[in-house]
Design a protein around this motif. Sequence first.
Motif, PDB file in Angstrom:
ATOM      1  N   THR A   1      26.905  62.258  13.811  1.00 41.37           N
ATOM      2  CA  THR A   1      28.301  61.913  13.533  1.00 41.37           C
ATOM      3  C   THR A   1      29.232  63.112  13.666  1.00 41.37           C
ATOM      4  OG1 THR A   1      27.909  62.284  11.166  1.00 41.37           O
ATOM      5  CG2 THR A   1      27.665  60.032  12.008  1.00 41.37           C
ATOM      6  N   LYS A   2      28.699  64.329  13.544  1.00 44.13           N
ATOM      7  CA  LYS A   2      29.484  65.555  13.664  1.00 44.13           C
ATOM      8  C   LYS A   2      30.626  65.611  12.655  1.00 44.13           C
ATOM      9  CE  LYS A   2      28.443  65.958  18.589  1.00 44.13           C
ATOM     10  NZ  LYS A   2      28.992  66.017  19.962  1.00 44.13           N
ATOM     11  N   GLY A   3      30.385  65.062  11.481  1.00 42.88           N
ATOM     12  CA  GLY A   3      31.359  65.184  10.400  1.00 42.88           C
ATOM     13  C   GLY A   3      32.396  64.081  10.403  1.00 42.88           C
ATOM     14  N   ARG A   4      33.155  64.033   9.315  1.00 40.65           N
ATOM     15  CA  ARG A   4      34.140  62.973   9.127  1.00 40.65           C
ATOM     16  C   ARG A   4      35.363  63.154  10.024  1.00 40.65           C
ATOM     17  NH1 ARG A   4      36.570  63.747   3.192  1.00 40.65           N
ATOM     18  NH2 ARG A   4      38.028  62.208   3.985  1.00 40.65           N
ATOM     19  N   LEU A   5      35.575  64.352  10.594  1.00 35.37           N
ATOM     20  CA  LEU A   5      36.755  64.611  11.414  1.00 35.37           C
ATOM     21  C   LEU A   5      36.513  64.354  12.893  1.00 35.37           C
ATOM     22  CD1 LEU A   5      38.066  67.893   9.748  1.00 35.37           C
ATOM     23  CD2 LEU A   5      38.800  65.546   9.319  1.00 35.37           C
ATOM     24  N   ALA A   6      35.269  64.015  13.272  1.00 35.39           N
ATOM     25  CA  ALA A   6      34.979  63.829  14.691  1.00 35.39           C
ATOM     26  C   ALA A   6      35.789  62.673  15.265  1.00 35.39           C
ATOM     27  CB  ALA A   6      33.479  63.589  14.882  1.00 35.39           C
ATOM     28  N   GLY A   7      35.858  61.547  14.560  1.00 36.69           N
ATOM     29  CA  GLY A   7      36.639  60.411  15.040  1.00 36.69           C
ATOM     30  C   GLY A   7      38.113  60.738  15.132  1.00 36.69           C
ATOM     31  N   ARG A   8      38.619  61.443  14.148  1.00 41.55           N
ATOM     32  CA  ARG A   8      40.031  61.843  14.165  1.00 41.55           C
ATOM     33  C   ARG A   8      40.332  62.710  15.385  1.00 41.55           C
ATOM     34  NH1 ARG A   8      44.115  62.887  10.218  1.00 41.55           N
ATOM     35  NH2 ARG A   8      45.468  64.627  10.829  1.00 41.55           N
ATOM     36  N   LYS A   9      39.456  63.658  15.670  1.00 42.95           N
ATOM     37  CA  LYS A   9      39.668  64.521  16.833  1.00 42.95           C
ATOM     38  C   LYS A   9      39.622  63.709  18.128  1.00 42.95           C
ATOM     39  CE  LYS A   9      37.716  68.642  14.612  1.00 42.95           C
ATOM     40  NZ  LYS A   9      36.611  69.634  14.616  1.00 42.95           N
ATOM     41  N   THR A  10      38.749  62.712  18.176  1.00 38.74           N
ATOM     42  CA  THR A  10      38.648  61.887  19.380  1.00 38.74           C
ATOM     43  C   THR A  10      39.931  61.105  19.617  1.00 38.74           C
ATOM     44  OG1 THR A  10      36.253  61.675  19.103  1.00 38.74           O
ATOM     45  CG2 THR A  10      37.340  60.047  20.493  1.00 38.74           C
ATOM     46  N   VAL A  11      40.453  60.460  18.581  1.00 42.19           N
ATOM     47  CA  VAL A  11      41.687  59.682  18.733  1.00 42.19           C
ATOM     48  C   VAL A  11      42.860  60.596  19.065  1.00 42.19           C
ATOM     49  CG1 VAL A  11      43.313  58.176  17.515  1.00 42.19           C
ATOM     50  CG2 VAL A  11      40.869  57.840  17.233  1.00 42.19           C
TER      51      VAL A  11
ATOM     52  N   LEU B   1      47.791  55.474  14.169  1.00 45.37           N
ATOM     53  CA  LEU B   1      46.396  55.309  14.576  1.00 45.37           C
ATOM     54  C   LEU B   1      45.511  56.388  13.964  1.00 45.37           C
ATOM     55  CD1 LEU B   1      46.698  54.402  18.375  1.00 45.37           C
ATOM     56  CD2 LEU B   1      45.981  52.896  16.507  1.00 45.37           C
ATOM     57  N   VAL B   2      46.012  57.613  13.906  1.00 44.89           N
ATOM     58  CA  VAL B   2      45.232  58.725  13.348  1.00 44.89           C
ATOM     59  C   VAL B   2      45.106  58.587  11.839  1.00 44.89           C
ATOM     60  CG1 VAL B   2      45.108  61.231  13.097  1.00 44.89           C
ATOM     61  CG2 VAL B   2      45.931  60.237  15.234  1.00 44.89           C
ATOM     62  N   GLU B   3      46.191  58.242  11.158  1.00 42.05           N
ATOM     63  CA  GLU B   3      46.153  58.140   9.697  1.00 42.05           C
ATOM     64  C   GLU B   3      45.265  56.981   9.249  1.00 42.05           C
ATOM     65  OE1 GLU B   3      50.211  57.907   8.455  1.00 42.05           O
ATOM     66  OE2 GLU B   3      50.442  60.095   8.430  1.00 42.05           O
ATOM     67  N   GLU B   4      45.314  55.871   9.973  1.00 42.27           N
ATOM     68  CA  GLU B   4      44.458  54.737   9.620  1.00 42.27           C
ATOM     69  C   GLU B   4      42.982  55.093   9.778  1.00 42.27           C
ATOM     70  OE1 GLU B   4      43.544  50.135  11.086  1.00 42.27           O
ATOM     71  OE2 GLU B   4      45.308  51.210  11.845  1.00 42.27           O
ATOM     72  N   LEU B   5      42.659  55.765  10.881  1.00 43.18           N
ATOM     73  CA  LEU B   5      41.264  56.169  11.092  1.00 43.18           C
ATOM     74  C   LEU B   5      40.821  57.172  10.033  1.00 43.18           C
ATOM     75  CD1 LEU B   5      38.693  56.221  12.793  1.00 43.18           C
ATOM     76  CD2 LEU B   5      39.733  58.048  14.162  1.00 43.18           C
TER      77      LEU B   5
END
Length: 740
Positions: free
Chosen positions: A122-132, A201-205
Amino acid sequence: MASQKLADCPSTPGVPMSETDLQDPPNPAAPSSPQPPVLDEKVLGQCRADGVTFRAAQAEAITRLLESLAKGRRQLAESFAQRPKNPPPEEAKEFVKRLQTELTAQRTWLLKKVRPQFEQATKGRLAGRKTVLALLEKLTDSARKQLERYQAERDALPLPADAGLSAQLAFRLRETARARGLLNSPAENLPTTEELEYHPLVEELSELSARLHSRVADLWPSIRFHFQVAEEELARLVVSEEEKKSAVDFGKGVEEAEQLACGVLATAEQQIAELFAPLDDYWAGLAERLEVCGQKLAGGKYSGSQPWQDLGESLKRRGKKAFRHYFDISDQEETSLLRAASHKMFSNLQEVLHKEAAPQEKLLSLTDLPSAQEVLRRSETFPPLHRRLFTLGPLKTREFLVARDEELEVLDDLFTRWEQGQACSLAVIGPEGSGKTSLVNCFASEYGAQGELLRLEIDKRLQSPEDVIELFRQGFDIKKPLATLDELIGELLTRPKGMVLVEGGHNLALRVVGGGRAVEALCYLLLATRRHFLWLVTFRKVPWERLDYQYQINRFFTHQISTLLAGQQEIRQVLLLRQRISGYPLTFSGEGNGKESNGTTGDGRERENRFFRELFTASGGNLDAAFHYWLLCLGYDAESESFHACPLGKIDFSFLRELDGDQRLTLAEVLGHGGLSAEEHQRIFHCDPLTGRLRLEYLASLGLLLVEPPRGAGGDVRYRLNPVYYTPVVKTLEVMNILY
């Protein structure tokens, strides 16, 4: 054609456009208008593909985690299902041993293998945020290029020869405004990288990911704790071969252990699956939402931006503002505005003065507070698992260690420096109950597998070099007698290199003539051996300050760490982590002191903030005091299987000022030494034994001091400050210039 191209160009303020200018005939020789910007389908396709890839990787990681939890739960259930009926003692003991081995193996597998695999995937909780964020940046960059191309083509259009006067003025006005930086192009109105971080989109994710990853982060300490409790419950079933338990008791005990171990895995499976569902739905609908967002960006329609065609409206607003500022407000009107503001302020002041004062909150006195024993007896009505979480004592691993990242980084850096051959020694400083032992335990648990580790405790007062020599001779298991410090140092340097943890540094001195020679001996020992040994010594806060004032002891420690928590946020994290691991829901009520309503209104968040604000004020960042007040304020509803926390309120410690001078001085000396015996009190104050014991016992009867029984044969009863009252006692004595 001219009217079509210039219809969007506003006229100069104050110069109306004529009807003839608005109806100029088209000019066939004029160039065609540029194509408006559109969303780049190629970039959108790349964003869609990146989103699908990340969603698949995340779903795979969560699926593997859930499968691992289910696999561990099934294997444990199979092992527990093999329990015999009415087993003899030897068979029961053998079965319990197999279960304990299985629990240890499953715990090691989950924590040492499954956990790293999940975190790496998962590479941490911020990985999805960085992707979006990266996807939005791609769309923004593409839209910026399209808009810049469109603007450049529009700017290249010449002014038609047959343009009217108003059109010519508007054209010149637009060019002048652009040259002076008064006109922003659509590309310049697009969001920056910093602004995209607040995109919906970023805040929701971020919110969805935080919920999931917080639950997964709580899973690992929860597994360790539940499995350890299950092992301890199984060990109790065969604690004695002579004590024969009935088959019903044995079966019930095994069943409770199974509920602990399998229950935590089953609950985690359910909660993680529920939290992952909305996150997966977010990624499933992300492509469509990115397309809508990309279309708005390509059209220059971003929240807060203004299209470049709105130059007239922008200048109109600027003109009105300047006109009102310089012409509309006269001196008389300005005076009238000041008079109106003064009248309103005076009216508000009258309202405040005539308003009835709010009733003053009643302060809790010392007699309203139960003792530590009474609080523990009260907590016996809580579920055993929950009670154990808040009565663990010093921690042994990092799982429950919160708000200590900086301290652990210092320890890791210290260890690296020492391995490189540098002289290193560390003083861990804090009041009793502030987490000194937990911190060094967590560091030692990881270091223990890398090298030699020795733990010592100074459990009695050291007053001479001979006392120091004997302490370390016994601690290092040196058989031959040692007469001098140099002989001790020579012997220690022949031992393997390693780390030495020494607890109880407050017992190094007594405030009498010649009572500090042990401090000098220990400092000499540290200087001579701190390249060979990594020294970690714990000190209580006030004794450390006194030793530093008298002997400048800080010179002999290359690093120092304070363990007293600095803010209520850290206290909140420590308590709520353990509450979440217990699995019982918690609400914060508006009832004061658990007895009657205090009339507080507001949502649950405000009540929670008030609770931790009052708890931090009372505890001063001391963990032992925080746990005491936490258990005091908790209530358990067996029917709903939930907890509620009522506000602590304010505590009245003014009685400390009413103590007589000898009692306040006794408190100061107990603080300054980390604890005193009656004999040590007699030597410091030069009083008879009965007077000294009377002072100490009186303070103990108030709950300010705790009584420690003698250690070993010939030991003395010792008195130490109750950690619950550390903060108010220190503040009172400092204000009265007794502590400095």
